[in-house]
Design a protein around this motif. Structure first.
Motif, PDB file in Angstrom:
ATOM      1  N   GLN A 157      23.474  -0.957 -10.648  1.00 50.96           N
ATOM      2  CA  GLN A 157      23.185  -0.448  -9.316  1.00 50.96           C
ATOM      3  C   GLN A 157      22.395  -1.485  -8.539  1.00 50.96           C
ATOM      4  OE1 GLN A 157      20.307   2.617  -9.083  1.00 50.96           O
ATOM      5  NE2 GLN A 157      20.473   2.849  -6.876  1.00 50.96           N
ATOM      6  N   ARG A 158      22.656  -1.584  -7.240  1.00 47.87           N
ATOM      7  CA  ARG A 158      21.883  -2.491  -6.399  1.00 47.87           C
ATOM      8  C   ARG A 158      20.643  -1.773  -5.893  1.00 47.87           C
ATOM      9  NH1 ARG A 158      21.030  -3.831  -1.179  1.00 47.87           N
ATOM     10  NH2 ARG A 158      22.323  -2.088  -0.464  1.00 47.87           N
ATOM     11  N   ILE A 159      19.488  -2.415  -6.078  1.00 48.05           N
ATOM     12  CA  ILE A 159      18.210  -1.818  -5.680  1.00 48.05           C
ATOM     13  C   ILE A 159      17.744  -2.414  -4.359  1.00 48.05           C
ATOM     14  CG2 ILE A 159      15.774  -1.536  -6.306  1.00 48.05           C
ATOM     15  CD1 ILE A 159      17.697   0.133  -7.960  1.00 48.05           C
ATOM     16  N   ASP A 160      17.371  -1.550  -3.443  1.00 52.12           N
ATOM     17  CA  ASP A 160      16.795  -1.963  -2.162  1.00 52.12           C
ATOM     18  C   ASP A 160      15.275  -1.866  -2.279  1.00 52.12           C
ATOM     19  OD1 ASP A 160      15.901  -2.325   0.407  1.00 52.12           O
ATOM     20  OD2 ASP A 160      17.370  -0.993   1.340  1.00 52.12           O
ATOM     21  N   GLY A 161      14.624  -3.019  -2.401  1.00 50.29           N
ATOM     22  CA  GLY A 161      13.169  -3.031  -2.586  1.00 50.29           C
ATOM     23  C   GLY A 161      12.424  -2.376  -1.453  1.00 50.29           C
ATOM     24  N   ASN A 162      12.873  -2.574  -0.227  1.00 53.78           N
ATOM     25  CA  ASN A 162      12.181  -1.976   0.923  1.00 53.78           C
ATOM     26  C   ASN A 162      12.305  -0.457   0.914  1.00 53.78           C
ATOM     27  OD1 ASN A 162      11.315  -4.454   2.269  1.00 53.78           O
ATOM     28  ND2 ASN A 162      13.495  -4.815   2.614  1.00 53.78           N
ATOM     29  N   GLN A 163      13.495   0.053   0.574  1.00 45.58           N
ATOM     30  CA  GLN A 163      13.669   1.496   0.513  1.00 45.58           C
ATOM     31  C   GLN A 163      12.844   2.093  -0.620  1.00 45.58           C
ATOM     32  OE1 GLN A 163      15.220   3.256   2.780  1.00 45.58           O
ATOM     33  NE2 GLN A 163      14.649   5.174   1.756  1.00 45.58           N
ATOM     34  N   GLU A 164      12.693   1.347  -1.703  1.00 50.07           N
ATOM     35  CA  GLU A 164      11.864   1.818  -2.805  1.00 50.07           C
ATOM     36  C   GLU A 164      10.409   1.901  -2.368  1.00 50.07           C
ATOM     37  OE1 GLU A 164      12.212   3.819  -5.789  1.00 50.07           O
ATOM     38  OE2 GLU A 164      13.971   2.518  -5.512  1.00 50.07           O
ATOM     39  N   PHE A 165       9.969   0.952  -1.539  1.00 54.04           N
ATOM     40  CA  PHE A 165       8.616   1.004  -0.973  1.00 54.04           C
ATOM     41  C   PHE A 165       8.431   2.288  -0.177  1.00 54.04           C
ATOM     42  CE2 PHE A 165       6.736  -3.519  -0.723  1.00 54.04           C
ATOM     43  CZ  PHE A 165       7.128  -3.765  -2.030  1.00 54.04           C
ATOM     44  N   ILE A 166       9.441   2.613   0.638  1.00 52.51           N
ATOM     45  CA  ILE A 166       9.346   3.821   1.472  1.00 52.51           C
ATOM     46  C   ILE A 166       9.274   5.072   0.591  1.00 52.51           C
ATOM     47  CG2 ILE A 166      10.610   5.251   3.134  1.00 52.51           C
ATOM     48  CD1 ILE A 166      11.705   2.650   4.328  1.00 52.51           C
ATOM     49  N   GLY A 167      10.135   5.125  -0.419  1.00 49.03           N
ATOM     50  CA  GLY A 167      10.123   6.275  -1.316  1.00 49.03           C
ATOM     51  C   GLY A 167       8.802   6.439  -2.034  1.00 49.03           C
ATOM     52  N   GLN A 168       8.237   5.352  -2.547  1.00 50.48           N
ATOM     53  CA  GLN A 168       6.953   5.418  -3.226  1.00 50.48           C
ATOM     54  C   GLN A 168       5.823   5.792  -2.265  1.00 50.48           C
ATOM     55  OE1 GLN A 168       6.308   5.007  -6.632  1.00 50.48           O
ATOM     56  NE2 GLN A 168       8.535   5.179  -6.705  1.00 50.48           N
ATOM     57  N   GLY A 169       5.899   5.259  -1.043  1.00 52.86           N
ATOM     58  CA  GLY A 169       4.862   5.593  -0.064  1.00 52.86           C
ATOM     59  C   GLY A 169       4.863   7.066   0.289  1.00 52.86           C
ATOM     60  N   LEU A 170       6.038   7.630   0.557  1.00 52.78           N
ATOM     61  CA  LEU A 170       6.125   9.056   0.893  1.00 52.78           C
ATOM     62  C   LEU A 170       5.692   9.927  -0.283  1.00 52.78           C
ATOM     63  CD1 LEU A 170       9.486   9.110   2.883  1.00 52.78           C
ATOM     64  CD2 LEU A 170       7.174   9.387   3.803  1.00 52.78           C
ATOM     65  N   SER A 171       6.038   9.505  -1.509  1.00 54.90           N
ATOM     66  CA  SER A 171       5.667  10.318  -2.667  1.00 54.90           C
ATOM     67  C   SER A 171       4.149  10.401  -2.812  1.00 54.90           C
ATOM     68  CB  SER A 171       6.291   9.741  -3.935  1.00 54.90           C
ATOM     69  OG  SER A 171       5.681   8.511  -4.290  1.00 54.90           O
ATOM     70  N   ASN A 172       3.429   9.326  -2.548  1.00 50.61           N
ATOM     71  CA  ASN A 172       1.963   9.360  -2.651  1.00 50.61           C
ATOM     72  C   ASN A 172       1.314  10.070  -1.477  1.00 50.61           C
ATOM     73  OD1 ASN A 172       1.205   8.042  -5.143  1.00 50.61           O
ATOM     74  ND2 ASN A 172       2.107   6.176  -4.292  1.00 50.61           N
ATOM     75  N   ILE A 173       1.898   9.923  -0.284  1.00 44.39           N
ATOM     76  CA  ILE A 173       1.344  10.636   0.878  1.00 44.39           C
ATOM     77  C   ILE A 173       1.463  12.142   0.661  1.00 44.39           C
ATOM     78  CG2 ILE A 173       1.705  11.135   3.321  1.00 44.39           C
ATOM     79  CD1 ILE A 173       2.484   8.210   3.708  1.00 44.39           C
ATOM     80  N   VAL A 174       2.654  12.599   0.267  1.00 43.51           N
ATOM     81  CA  VAL A 174       2.855  14.030   0.025  1.00 43.51           C
ATOM     82  C   VAL A 174       2.040  14.475  -1.184  1.00 43.51           C
ATOM     83  CG1 VAL A 174       4.559  15.776  -0.604  1.00 43.51           C
ATOM     84  CG2 VAL A 174       5.146  14.019   1.080  1.00 43.51           C
ATOM     85  N   GLY A 175       2.016  13.662  -2.246  1.00 43.22           N
ATOM     86  CA  GLY A 175       1.274  14.029  -3.447  1.00 43.22           C
ATOM     87  C   GLY A 175      -0.203  14.231  -3.189  1.00 43.22           C
ATOM     88  N   ALA A 176      -0.783  13.477  -2.223  1.00 46.63           N
ATOM     89  CA  ALA A 176      -2.216  13.635  -1.925  1.00 46.63           C
ATOM     90  C   ALA A 176      -2.536  15.031  -1.431  1.00 46.63           C
ATOM     91  CB  ALA A 176      -2.631  12.586  -0.888  1.00 46.63           C
ATOM     92  N   PHE A 177      -1.548  15.769  -0.904  1.00 45.78           N
ATOM     93  CA  PHE A 177      -1.763  17.131  -0.417  1.00 45.78           C
ATOM     94  C   PHE A 177      -1.368  18.184  -1.454  1.00 45.78           C
ATOM     95  CE2 PHE A 177      -1.357  14.509   3.355  1.00 45.78           C
ATOM     96  CZ  PHE A 177      -2.412  14.942   4.136  1.00 45.78           C
ATOM     97  N   PHE A 178      -0.941  17.726  -2.647  1.00 46.09           N
ATOM     98  CA  PHE A 178      -0.587  18.654  -3.717  1.00 46.09           C
ATOM     99  C   PHE A 178      -1.334  18.302  -5.001  1.00 46.09           C
ATOM    100  CE2 PHE A 178       2.871  19.309  -0.786  1.00 46.09           C
ATOM    101  CZ  PHE A 178       3.175  20.655  -0.904  1.00 46.09           C
ATOM    102  N   SER A 179      -2.570  17.861  -4.864  1.00 49.23           N
ATOM    103  CA  SER A 179      -3.477  17.606  -5.990  1.00 49.23           C
ATOM    104  C   SER A 179      -2.957  16.540  -6.958  1.00 49.23           C
ATOM    105  CB  SER A 179      -3.752  18.913  -6.763  1.00 49.23           C
ATOM    106  OG  SER A 179      -4.324  19.882  -5.922  1.00 49.23           O
ATOM    107  N   ALA A 180      -2.155  15.598  -6.460  1.00 54.42           N
ATOM    108  CA  ALA A 180      -1.653  14.517  -7.310  1.00 54.42           C
ATOM    109  C   ALA A 180      -2.454  13.249  -7.033  1.00 54.42           C
ATOM    110  CB  ALA A 180      -0.173  14.274  -7.048  1.00 54.42           C
ATOM    111  N   TYR A 181      -2.670  12.466  -8.060  1.00 54.71           N
ATOM    112  CA  TYR A 181      -3.308  11.170  -7.813  1.00 54.71           C
ATOM    113  C   TYR A 181      -2.235  10.075  -7.781  1.00 54.71           C
ATOM    114  CZ  TYR A 181      -3.173   9.958 -12.869  1.00 54.71           C
ATOM    115  OH  TYR A 181      -2.788   9.653 -14.143  1.00 54.71           O
ATOM    116  N   ALA A 182      -2.633   8.855  -7.467  1.00 59.16           N
ATOM    117  CA  ALA A 182      -1.684   7.772  -7.216  1.00 59.16           C
ATOM    118  C   ALA A 182      -0.657   7.649  -8.338  1.00 59.16           C
ATOM    119  CB  ALA A 182      -2.433   6.455  -7.053  1.00 59.16           C
ATOM    120  N   SER A 183       0.621   7.590  -7.938  1.00 60.18           N
ATOM    121  CA  SER A 183       1.714   7.524  -8.908  1.00 60.18           C
ATOM    122  C   SER A 183       2.554   6.284  -8.643  1.00 60.18           C
ATOM    123  CB  SER A 183       2.582   8.785  -8.815  1.00 60.18           C
ATOM    124  OG  SER A 183       3.203   8.847  -7.541  1.00 60.18           O
ATOM    125  N   SER A 184       3.400   6.004  -9.598  1.00 60.57           N
ATOM    126  CA  SER A 184       4.320   4.870  -9.480  1.00 60.57           C
ATOM    127  C   SER A 184       5.506   5.152 -10.385  1.00 60.57           C
ATOM    128  CB  SER A 184       3.622   3.566  -9.875  1.00 60.57           C
ATOM    129  OG  SER A 184       4.505   2.471  -9.758  1.00 60.57           O
TER     130      SER A 184
END
Length: 856
Positions: free
Chosen positions: A291-318
């Protein structure tokens, strides 16, 4: 068909539709999700403990962030959640700001998680995915090893049952362990040791059973038995406590300035670390999944996951390597497998949450020891140590720095990596190369001991000529002519020259001007378009020269051959260019091949001296030949040739010996010239005696002149090398380019003045012939030869003999066809006391005009 990937490509309704129409995909993703839920349960608890948070927060970090990361990232198999490196980074960054596990500490972690997500999202939207490439593999290995040691150090107190405050620095933990050796709780230590041993045995011998779950169960059973037998008050074995069963509670990060001030710095470090981890894992799995990986899109996905996670008692993830690997191996086909894993985790949590009350802290410490040991990549550390001492230094600095300050450790590693990269790139590899010898080849190969052109140095620059490398490149190019002053020209094979900046362009332009003043030049072959455009836009092409750039598939050595110094080429022995062996020098003159035919008599000394002097001035090898009737006489023949060879070696003229067998010396001499492709044959002439033929020229010499297809130089037994003047005779100098060519070459190499003589048959054409001969004389003067001209009427042999005696010439060059008969030719040669060169007027290529050739 596979589900779409890319910005918002994997939207939830589409994935549901895909599962409805493809039951196999639904089955595979459900199975992968359930397996992932079982894996993350012990890991989440362990990672939360590492991060200094209540155990349930590790499970919360594996729920909502995993869903958001899967839907908005680009990888089909990457699973987001808590990781060891991020957990230790969180703890190391914030444990000195608040008591681990306290409400204040949790607020700091949530704010940190939100900031990490914001930074990741900004980098993704700004298309800066390449930033993770600046964290080298060596730095990641060193940081991970340092983090692993910190993980183990943080669990020393739980494993041995000794009193060490949370947040104690690594070096103090080691000190306290030795100080409190006598205070180790044997029951706590026993539980930790049993858990550790169970995990090791299960991991090595029962690979189908999750070793963490097995270790937790055995450790919990042993702890429960000890507590029932001796009582918890006596054993001192403490447990994690029951986990809250339910959905992750909503939470709000603390956006106060004080909290932001404490979390911005750590957030930057964790941002780069988390992105490096996520993108690296996604790429590693994509190699197997194609599969071809888009590094920039992965950045966006990881960023949104941590932003949303901060409001659901999650700490920094990767990206989690273990969960992502299991997800792929279990057969996951779409990102929905991560969503199913989160749902299954919630269901499992509802069932097993009360059982956490039986999980002892010592067992968790044993499991974390296993995790820490697994994080240390001994294989790559050993490989780096044996491969590169520089990389080993970076690894050691990162590891040691991480033990003292996690943020500074990774910054130190990145800084040292960049410094080492800049240092290496500031000294690009500049390799001497030579033309490839394959037929039709236009490329160059490393010299590696092969002979190089003494005038044109060809180098390949592997790297960039930028501000950091400009000085090194300039020094290297200048060193070329310092080592060999004859190498005034340099050709850069620029296929591997990646970029040029302003500083590099200034250096190259300066070097080109310097080499032009020396009489050479700086040239480029296969320079890329971007570098050429920069040189052109900055007007550097004017300094370097419009004609100094050669595109791909250009015969660049042929073009540059005509810019070389013919005097050096004349004596050059390397001849690495095809043009060097074409028989034509850069000034357009032919490269001569000489042969001396000798009989070894006392009358052969004069021809021998003249042949050696001519070969030395031409800078060529002298072929020396003799004839004998039988092979048995070869020893005598070699003795004759040895005399000439030794005399030639004294003045540095190389020789090649030729011995031919036959009764007719005339036939063998003519055959030898043809076999050796001789241009000028030098023969001797004995003193006159006997019949009329011998008194004139000699029967054998006359026949050689008549039959040889090359120029023939006849030297009498008293002849000497020419030094005073050369007389060149032509048929009014019209149609005698061959005579002019060889006369110019001999006069130029011997620095001897020339007189051009034209014989006119009548006074009617005297004015016309006079103009032609004057023009020829002016052309020779342009070649740096002292030259005058004459025209006279009368019989050619009488005119030539008269002018020769008047001027005292010591070499006569004359076209063979000019003398109408053999008798006239023989009388002339016999009457002249100097050598006579009879120029064969066969069909030969005319002299190449060097000015035209240089423009080619």
């Amino acid at each position: 068909m596979k589900p779409a990937a890319g910005p918002l490509g994997k939207i939830f309704p589409f994935l549901l539709w895909w599962h409805l129409v493809n039951r196999r995909t639904m089955r595979d993703d459900l199975l992968a999700g359930f397996t992932g839920a079982l894996i993350v349960l012990p890991q989440g608890v362990a990672f939360a403990t590492i991060a200094g948070l209540p155990p349930e927060y590790g499970l919360y970090a594996a729920m909502m962030p995993a869903i958001i990361g899967a839907l908005f990232g680009s990888s089909w198999h990457l699973v987001s959640g808590p990781t060891t490196a991020i957990s230790i980074a969180v703890f190391a960054s914030l444990s000195h700001q608040a008591e681990a596990g306290s409400a204040q500490y949790i607020n700091l972690v949530l704010t940190l998680t939100f900031l990490v997500g914001v930074f990741q999202l900004i980098l993704g939207l700004a298309r800066m995915g390449a930033l993770v490439n600046f964290i080298s593999h060596t730095v990641v290995i060193g940081f991970t090893a340092g983090a692993a040691i910190l993980i183990a150090a943080s669990q020393v107190r739980n494993f041995f049952g000794i009193n060490i405050p949370r947040g104690t620095p690594f070096y103090e933990i080691v000190h306290q362990l030795f100080v409190q050796l006598g205070d180790i709780n044997p029951w706590v230590f026993a539980v930790g040791a049993v858990t550790l041993a169970t995990g090791i045995i299960t991991k090595r011998h029962v690979k189908k059973v999750p070793y963490m779950i097995a270790a937790m169960i055995v450790g919990s059973i042993v702890a429960e038995i000890l507590n029932l037998w001796l009582g918890q008050a006596n054993t001192g074995i403490k447990t994690v406590g029951a986990l809250p069963a339910g959905l992750p509670p909503l939470s709000t990060p603390d956006f106060s300035l004080e909290t932001l001030r404490h979390t911005v710095g750590p957030a930057l470090v964790i941002t780069m670390l988390a992105l490096t981890e996520a993108v690296s894992i996604a790429r590693a799995i994509s190699v197997r999944s194609e599969q071809r990986i888009d590094g920039n899109q992965e950045f966006i996905g990881q960023g949104l996951s941590n932003i949303v996670g901060a409001f659901f008692s999650a700490y920094a993830s990767s990206g989690s390597f273990n969960r992502s690997g299991v997800n792929y191996e279990a057969g996951a086909r779409t990102p929905l497998a991560s969503v199913f894993a989160s749902v299954f985790l919630l269901l499992v949590l509802l069932i097993v949450a009360p059982l956490a009350a039986y999980l002892p802290n010592a067992a968790m410490a044993g499991i974390l020891f296993l995790v820490a040991w697994g994080l240390i990549d001994f294989h790559h550390i050993t490989h780096i140590w044996h491969t590169s001492k520089t990389e080993s230094l970076i690894l050691a600095a990162t590891l040691i720095g991480t033990l003292f300050n996690l943020e500074m450790g990774i910054f130190l590693g990145v800084f040292l990596s960049l410094v080492m990269y800049l240092y290496r790139s500031s000294k690009p590899e500049i390799v001497p190369v030579v033309p490839a010898q394959e037929e039709g080849a236009y490329h160059f190969v490393r010299a590696q001991g092969r002979p190089e052109c003494p005038q044109l140095r060809i180098v390949r620059i592997n790297g960039s000529v930028y501000f950091g490398a400009a000085s090194f490149v300039q020094q290297t190019l200048q060193q070329i002519d310092e080592d060999n002053p004859q190498q005034k020209s340099v050709l850069i094979a620029a296929a591997s020259l990646t970029t040029i900046d302003i500083a590099g362009a200034e250096v190259l332009a300066q070097e080109a001007r310097r080499r032009r003043r020396m009489g050479g030049g700086l040239y480029f072959y296969r320079l890329n378009h971007s570098s050429y455009d920069l040189l052109r836009q900055g007007d550097y092409v004017k300094d370097i020269g419009e004609g100094a750039f050669f595109p791909v598939m250009t015969d660049v050595t042929r073009a540059l051959y005509w810019t070389l110094d013919p005097d050096i080429c004349r004596t050059c022995k390397t001849r690495i260019f095809k043009e060097c062996n074409s028989g034509v020098l850069p000034d357009g003159f032919r490269r001569q091949r000489l042969m001396l035919a000798t009989d070894g008599s006392e009358f052969s000394h004069a021809p021998q001296e003249i042949a050696i002097a001519l070969a030395k001035s031409f800078g060529v090898t002298l072929d020396i030949m003799t004839t004998v009737e039988l092979p048995e006489d070869d020893e005598m023949a070699r003795a004759r040739l040895a005399v000439v060879r030794d005399a030639a070696l004294v003045v540095g003229v190389p020789t090649e010996e030729v011995v031919r067998h036959g009764k007719q010396a005339l036939k063998e001499v003519v055959a030898a010239t043809a076999a050796s492709d001789t241009n000028i044959l030098i023969i001797g002439r004995r003193p006159p005696r006997g019949d009329i033929k011998e008194r004139l020229l000699g029967d054998v010499a006359a026949q050689i002149i008549a039959q040889a297809s090359c120029h023939v130089l006849i030297a009498g037994w008293q002849s000497k090398p020419w030094r005073q003047r050369i007389l060149v005779v032509g048929d009014c100098m019209a149609g005698n380019d061959r005579v002019m060519e060889i006369a110019t070459q001999i006069a130029k190499t011997s620095r001897t003045p020339v007189t051009l003589l034209a014989t006119a048959t009548s006074g009617r054409n005297r004015d016309k012939d006079g103009g032609e001969i004057t023009l020829k004389a002016e052309q020779m003067k342009l070649d740096g030869i002292e030259c005058d001209s004459r025209i006279a009427e009368g019989a050619p042999d009488q005119v030539i003999m008269g002018v020769a005696r008047e001027l005292g010439v010591d070499l006569v060059i004359i076209a063979k066809h000019l003398l109408s008969g053999g008798g006239m030719r023989d009388r002339l040669i016999a009457s002249l006391g100097c050598p006579v060169l009879l120029v064969h007027s066969g069909s030969a290529a005319p002299r190449i005009d060097s000015a035209v050739a240089k423009q080619a």
